[in-house]
Design an enzyme around this catalytic site. Sequence first.
Site, PDB file in Angstrom:
ATOM      1  CE  LYS A 193       8.008  -4.437  -0.302  1.00 28.31           C
ATOM      2  NZ  LYS A 193       9.125  -3.649  -0.442  1.00 28.31           N
ATOM      3  NE  ARG A 227       7.158   0.941   4.347  1.00 28.35           N
ATOM      4  CZ  ARG A 227       6.112   0.497   3.743  1.00 28.35           C
ATOM      5  NH1 ARG A 227       5.988  -0.702   3.518  1.00 28.35           N
ATOM      6  NH2 ARG A 227       5.078   1.160   3.488  1.00 28.35           N
TER       7      ARG A 227
END
Length: 253
Positions: A193, A227
Amino acid sequence: MHQAGELNIDMALFRCEQMLQEGAAIIDVGGESTRPGAEPVGVQQELDRVLPIVNAIHKRFDTIISIDTSSPELMLEAAKVGAGLLNDVRALSRPGAIEAAAATGLPVCLMHMQGQPQTMQQQPDYGNVVREVIDYLLARVASCEQAGIERSQLILDPGFGFGKSVEHNLVLLNRLPQLVAQGMPVLVGLSRKSLIGKVLGREVDQRLAGSLALALLAAQRGASIIRVHDVQQTVDAISLWAAVDREMVAGSE
Ligand code: PT1
């Protein structure tokens, strides 16, 4: 994993087999990108993308299939073809979503997001980000319970990168034990991210070391489900931490 069609199903099955061999416990399948700036997709397109893939994975592999969706229609249909978990970045806030999720009887991951994917990174704003994320999630838990979804079926996710500045993300990760203390399993998604990119100055294809560091920190702070894109590397990092951690527990007896 995106878009159905023979080739896409083959690609999804290939990637799925690879992730399972690398140690994945859950496979997350989605038909809508929820990344910052992503455009919404229609429900029919989402169904067409996701259902054939879930069906194919369920026939071929014995694993938990998670459905990354906010659409009640997809929740209901995916449950019929083998879904084992509903993962909703909008925490069942769409009309009919709570009722649909309850009707499936499946466990649900409730995620916090401020705003909508298209615009959420424009002006993230909180008084106390940890308090506000936890209060929001607990309110969603209460709504789920009223609709007949038991607390034991719920997983909580602070939603890293979903309407949060770098600092908001860092504080949420550092204070993750406060969310864990609410008594439900916590899921985190930090892999590749932009917060990693912003702290380290790395493009998305150069974020593996940063992703591993954050996955390990999340595990240490009590996350139950992580995740990730890079399954093998993450499993290695966490396995080694767990080995050390078990040794400490054993030694203290
Ligand atoms: C997540 C998650 C998700 N993340 C759950 N589901 C994504 N439960 C999709 C960036 O800042 O964390 N939890 N489903 C991917 N979304 C993003 C968000 C990808 C932000 C990238 C960024 O780069």
